[in-house]
Design an enzyme around this catalytic site. Structure first.
Site, PDB file in Angstrom:
ATOM      1  N   ARG A  20     -11.065   4.904   2.160  1.00 49.68           N
ATOM      2  CA  ARG A  20     -12.000   4.569   3.244  1.00 49.68           C
ATOM      3  C   ARG A  20     -11.287   4.422   4.577  1.00 49.68           C
ATOM      4  NH1 ARG A  20     -13.789  -1.610   1.587  1.00 49.68           N
ATOM      5  NH2 ARG A  20     -11.736  -2.389   1.065  1.00 49.68           N
TER       6      ARG A  20
ATOM      7  N   ARG B  12       0.848  -1.186   0.000  1.00 48.33           N
ATOM      8  CA  ARG B  12       0.000   0.000   0.000  1.00 48.33           C
ATOM      9  C   ARG B  12       0.887   1.240   0.000  1.00 48.33           C
ATOM     10  NH1 ARG B  12      -5.123  -1.182   4.040  1.00 48.33           N
ATOM     11  NH2 ARG B  12      -5.422  -3.370   3.496  1.00 48.33           N
TER      12      ARG B  12
ATOM     13  N   GLN C  73      -4.915  -5.210  13.972  1.00 47.42           N
ATOM     14  CA  GLN C  73      -5.965  -5.426  12.978  1.00 47.42           C
ATOM     15  C   GLN C  73      -6.890  -6.569  13.379  1.00 47.42           C
ATOM     16  OE1 GLN C  73      -5.513  -7.859   9.396  1.00 47.42           O
ATOM     17  NE2 GLN C  73      -5.518  -5.939   8.236  1.00 47.42           N
TER      18      GLN C  73
ATOM     19  N   TRP D 281     -16.391  -2.972   2.608  1.00 49.82           N
ATOM     20  CA  TRP D 281     -15.583  -3.082   3.821  1.00 49.82           C
ATOM     21  C   TRP D 281     -15.011  -4.485   3.930  1.00 49.82           C
ATOM     22  CZ3 TRP D 281     -15.259  -6.185   8.112  1.00 49.82           C
ATOM     23  CH2 TRP D 281     -14.309  -5.802   9.073  1.00 49.82           C
TER      24      TRP D 281
ATOM     25  N   LYS E 118      -8.259 -13.571  10.420  1.00 49.98           N
ATOM     26  CA  LYS E 118      -8.679 -12.497   9.506  1.00 49.98           C
ATOM     27  C   LYS E 118     -10.203 -12.511   9.308  1.00 49.98           C
ATOM     28  CE  LYS E 118      -6.152 -10.358   6.783  1.00 49.98           C
ATOM     29  NZ  LYS E 118      -5.734  -8.944   6.655  1.00 49.98           N
ATOM     30  N   GLU E 119     -10.636 -12.403   8.035  1.00 44.10           N
ATOM     31  CA  GLU E 119     -12.070 -12.290   7.766  1.00 44.10           C
ATOM     32  C   GLU E 119     -12.829 -13.608   7.912  1.00 44.10           C
ATOM     33  OE1 GLU E 119      -9.770 -10.664   6.065  1.00 44.10           O
ATOM     34  OE2 GLU E 119     -10.491  -8.710   5.367  1.00 44.10           O
TER      35      GLU E 119
ATOM     36  N   ASP F 134     -13.633  -7.280   2.213  1.00 42.86           N
ATOM     37  CA  ASP F 134     -13.127  -7.546   0.865  1.00 42.86           C
ATOM     38  C   ASP F 134     -13.303  -9.003   0.449  1.00 42.86           C
ATOM     39  OD1 ASP F 134     -12.372  -4.913   0.918  1.00 42.86           O
ATOM     40  OD2 ASP F 134     -10.251  -5.312   1.260  1.00 42.86           O
TER      41      ASP F 134
ATOM     42  N   HIS G  92     -11.012  -4.021  14.122  1.00 40.46           N
ATOM     43  CA  HIS G  92     -11.568  -2.785  13.569  1.00 40.46           C
ATOM     44  C   HIS G  92     -13.026  -2.606  13.973  1.00 40.46           C
ATOM     45  CE1 HIS G  92     -11.981  -0.270   9.573  1.00 40.46           C
ATOM     46  NE2 HIS G  92     -12.715   0.242  10.547  1.00 40.46           N
TER      47      HIS G  92
END
Length: 797
Positions: A363, A357, A685, A486, A631-632, A488, A639
């Site tokens: 966002r 990044r 995170q 949001w 993670k997701e 991904d 967050h």
């Protein structure tokens, strides 16, 4: 296990055991010159961009993760023993080596003692300068004279472009040239090519960096990394340090380093001090200018004092004393400092973010404003305005805004395939936060360019954001997810719909109506109320699943987050935002949050979804790319923790809200840091959930959306000190065990000393409030009643 403690008085975290589970880092610098340093002096430095301006090399994803770094090696000229002023990289046995690292606000002080020699090194970047300082003090704590040699070490990147330096070796191994003169090593690259300072992104231009020493004579140098380290040696045992003498090496091509040799003779109890300067530019000009700033200890001390004062003034917009010392340590120093670092570097520079990044994710950075607005509103609005110029004329947004290469009004339109549905929804949190903080209602009428063409008032930017999502709805009249919403990992397809963004859109409409009431724009109110009514009905009709709201619809009608789903039955975001947006009220809101407590709550925080995905094809959702509980895919994604806490405070559930808050509070893990592993003074995170063998371990510290939302949640919804258009609202929601707390708050140039008492041990509700001895009705302190200094007494009940 405990590896350190919070020194709240000095606003420092003190690492007392250097063998931390992970490298525990800190940030130095400003928005131009940035640097990361760990408790063992590892890390790297960069100018303007960690991707295109990384002039100090770091080797990512190694063990440990922070090498090389900013090292001072010490060699005993008589015993031939050697060590480093930080425990690593030499790594002497800890039964013989003592170490203390004090991380503060943009500075780090590392003190060590080995073989009766104490070394203290203070690292910082002077205000508004493009170089860093290592102020080194060496003391003989023994009873006999000592003869030592000190060696600096830093590994220069061959090209400031990180990708070229790390990967394009057939090019970068042939472009550097080093020189030595007057106590400086100058490291140059592409020196036959003219500098191109107006085109920062041109990686192939002549550039210099330097390292120099002042305070003691330089008696040797090395600038060839391979000769300094030596074949088959490592940072733990460089051949030059072993032998105790520099080779005075220069290099053309291959790899450069910055090593300067200083001889130190010490009588018992005697100290010697020298200062290292490291930065960008030519040694002959910028290097000498840097030395002139810190060429005496008095100058070093003055620069350091200015730095500390500057940073402390930026984090003291709110201070609190509560019954929870962990809360106090975070709210008074580490959360606001973490906010400022995240605001500065977005997601671009850490020990984890290694170049994927560059610039500011739209966002992410819009949300980051929430963490700094009450401390630096005048500065933050400049950044927020920059981001507003990243909004396309159609209401969508550029995925990334690069401050060093951004041209408002002249950027190419963002391709439709690149739009994210949540991007501009975050403006409805951050823009009103600025106006409420400052009382500057006129800001809504300020004209700001769009990224690609045209311009509009800030209010028009907000309306365009709403219209963008209203124009992109699917079969159930809910907003389409587009590239991402949001999360991904959701694969919604071209017309798939997101319930989370539907909740955000509902919130945006209510905020827009509130703004237009303040501005007395009846036609805008009428338009927004009609859209709100339709959206509310469609959410109720198509998203309610009996005990919670579904997460999304794929474009073929497949439901995410439904009671009928085998995997991912319930997601957190639609539930918390149903309450935040006002979609769920009363009994339904209670039902929603009880479902969260039943299915998603854990000792380490709220899961993003449950159960995780394992069987579902990745063409439906990308979550199975990750292991379960990470993670997701069913982790505790930090967050979103603040949203769950805010939702509970809106329902007056102070005990449950605080339980959730402490579950992801870094300081709460200080005495058991081996569980979380990362720094106990900054947010992360994500945390692995019970579905993972790494339950409780946290990853990706410092730069995350967690930081701003954690602070916003703690300050405005737990403590309840919340700016509004007309003044400052006092609306705490606290655990019933708290009998009182005190807050000092800067607000619109005034200071408020707020004393809250809770004699009835309630979780929410104000029984009475006085401002400077006068009763105030309700819970709003009117701005026009405030004095320069104010005393506020609040009784909960």
């Amino acid at each position: 296990m405990k590896y350190g403690y919070f020194d709240d008085k000095n606003k420092e975290y003190v690492v007392t055991s250097p063998d931390t589970p992970k490298s525990w880092s800190n940030y130095l610098g400003n928005t131009r010159y940035g640097a990361i340093i760990t408790n063992n002096a590892g890390g790297y430095s960069f100018f303007r961009s960690s991707v295109q301006g990384r002039f100090i090399r770091l080797k990512f994803n190694t063990v440990p993760v922070d090498q090389p770094g900013r090292y001072i090696y010490l060699h005993d000229c008589e015993s031939k023993d050697f060590w480093s002023a930080s425990w690593q990289p030499v790594g002497k046995p800890l039964d013989k080596y003592k170490s203390e690292c004090r991380h503060g606000s943009a500075y780090t002080r590392i003190t060590s003692e080995y073989s009766d020699i104490q070394a203290e090194t203070l690292y910082f970047v002077p205000l508004d300068k493009d170089f860093e300082v290592w102020n080194v003090k060496v003391t003989n704590k023994g009873n006999t004279p000592r003869k030592l040699r000190a060696f600096t070490y830093v590994e220069f990147a061959s090209n400031w472009n990180m990708y070229d330096d790390q990967n394009n070796l057939q090019y970068t191994q042939y472009i550097i040239k080093t020189t030595y003169k007057d106590g400086f090593v100058d490291h140059g690259s592409n020196l036959a090519i003219p500098p191109d300072p107006d085109n920062f992104q041109n990686k192939d231009q002549g550039r210099h960096s330097f390292i120099g020493v002042t305070g003691l004579p330089v008696t040797g140098f090395d600038s060839d990394r391979d000769r300094f380290i030596g074949n088959y040696h490592t940072y733990a045992n460089p051949v030059v340090v072993e032998q105790g003498k520099c080779l005075n090496s220069l290099t053309e091509g291959d790899n450069g380093c910055g090593t300067l040799q200083v001889d130190i003779e010490l009588a018992p109890g005697e100290s010697r001090v020298f200062t290292v300067v490291l930065g960008t530019g030519a040694a002959e000009k910028e290097g000498k200018d840097a030395v002139a700033v810190v060429d005496t200890q008095q100058k070093v001390n003055a620069e350091f004092e200015k730095l500390v004062h500057y940073w402390h003034s930026r984090i003291e917009g709110l201070t609190a004393v509560t019954p929870d010392p962990d809360f106090n340590s975070m709210i008074n120093m580490w959360n606001p400092f973490n906010n400022l670092i995240t605001y500065t570097w977005s997601r671009a520079a850490s020990l984890i973010y290694s170049g994927e990044r560059d610039g500011m994710g739209f966002r992410d950075s819009v949300q980051d404003m929430l963490g700094v607005m009450q401390n630096i509103p005048d500065e933050a609005i400049e950044r927020l305005e920059l981001l507003l110029t990243g909004q396309n004329a159609n209401g969508g947004a550029m995925p990334v805004v690069k401050p060093f290469a951004h041209h408002p009004g002249a950027e190419p339109p963002t391709p439709e395939s690149e739009f994210r549905s949540d991007d501009c929804m975050w403006l409805f949190n951050s823009v009103p936060a600025y106006v409420k903080e400052t009382g500057n209602l006129d800001y809504y009428d300020k004209v700001v360019p769009y990224s690609d063409k045209g311009e509009g008032t800030v209010l028009q930017h907000l309306r365009r954001a709403i219209e963008f999502n209203l124009a992109r709805c699917g079969a159930h009249n809910l907003p389409c997810g587009l590239r991402a919403d949001w999360n991904d990992c959701l694969v919604l397809g071209e017309k798939g719909e997101t319930v989370f963004v539907a909740m955000q859109l509902r919130y945006a409409l209510t905020v827009y109506i509130d703004i237009c009431k303040q501005l007395q724009r009846p036609s805008e109110i009428e338009w927004a109320e009609k859209e709100l009514q339709k959206l509310t009905a469609d959410i109720d009709k198509y998203a309610w699943d009996g005990e919670w709201y579904i997460r999304a619809y794929k474009d073929d009608g497949y439901k995410f987050g439904s009671k009928d789903s085998e995997e991912g039955k319930i997601f957190l975001n639609p539930q918390s935002w149903a309450v935040i947006s006002g979609q769920a009220t009363g009994e339904r809101a209670e039902t929603v949050m009880n479902s969260v407590a039943k299915y998603l709550a854990s000792p380490y925080g709220l899961l993003i979804c449950d159960p995780p995905y394992e069987k579902t094809e990745s063409s439906v959702i990308k979550a199975p790319l990750f292991n379960k509980g990470m993670k997701e895919n069913g982790s505790i994604f930090q967050h979103i923790q603040g949203w769950g806490v805010i939702a509970e405070t809106l329902l007056a559930h102070g005990d449950r809200a605080y339980q959730y808050y402490r579950a992801f509070l870094p300081a709460a893990y200080n005495d058991r840091a081996e569980i979380r592993q990362i720094e106990p003074y900054v947010y992360a995170q994500s945390t692995c959930s019970h579905y993972s063998m790494r339950e409780g371990q946290s990853r990706c510290p410092w730069l995350s959306g967690t930081v701003s939302w954690a602070y916003f949640t703690a300050a405005q919804y737990i403590l309840g000190i919340r700016p509004d258009y007309e003044g400052l609202r006092i609306d705490p929601c606290i655990p019933s065990s708290w009998d009182k707390f005190d807050v000092t708050r800067r607000f619109r140039g005034k200071t408020l000393n707020i004393h809250v008492k809770n004699p009835k041990k309630v979780q929410k509700g104000i029984q009475s409030m006085t401002l400077n001895g006068k009763p105030v009705n309700g819970n709003l302190l009117p701005a026009d009643m405030l004095l320069p200094e104010n005393e506020v007494e609040v009784i909960m009940g």
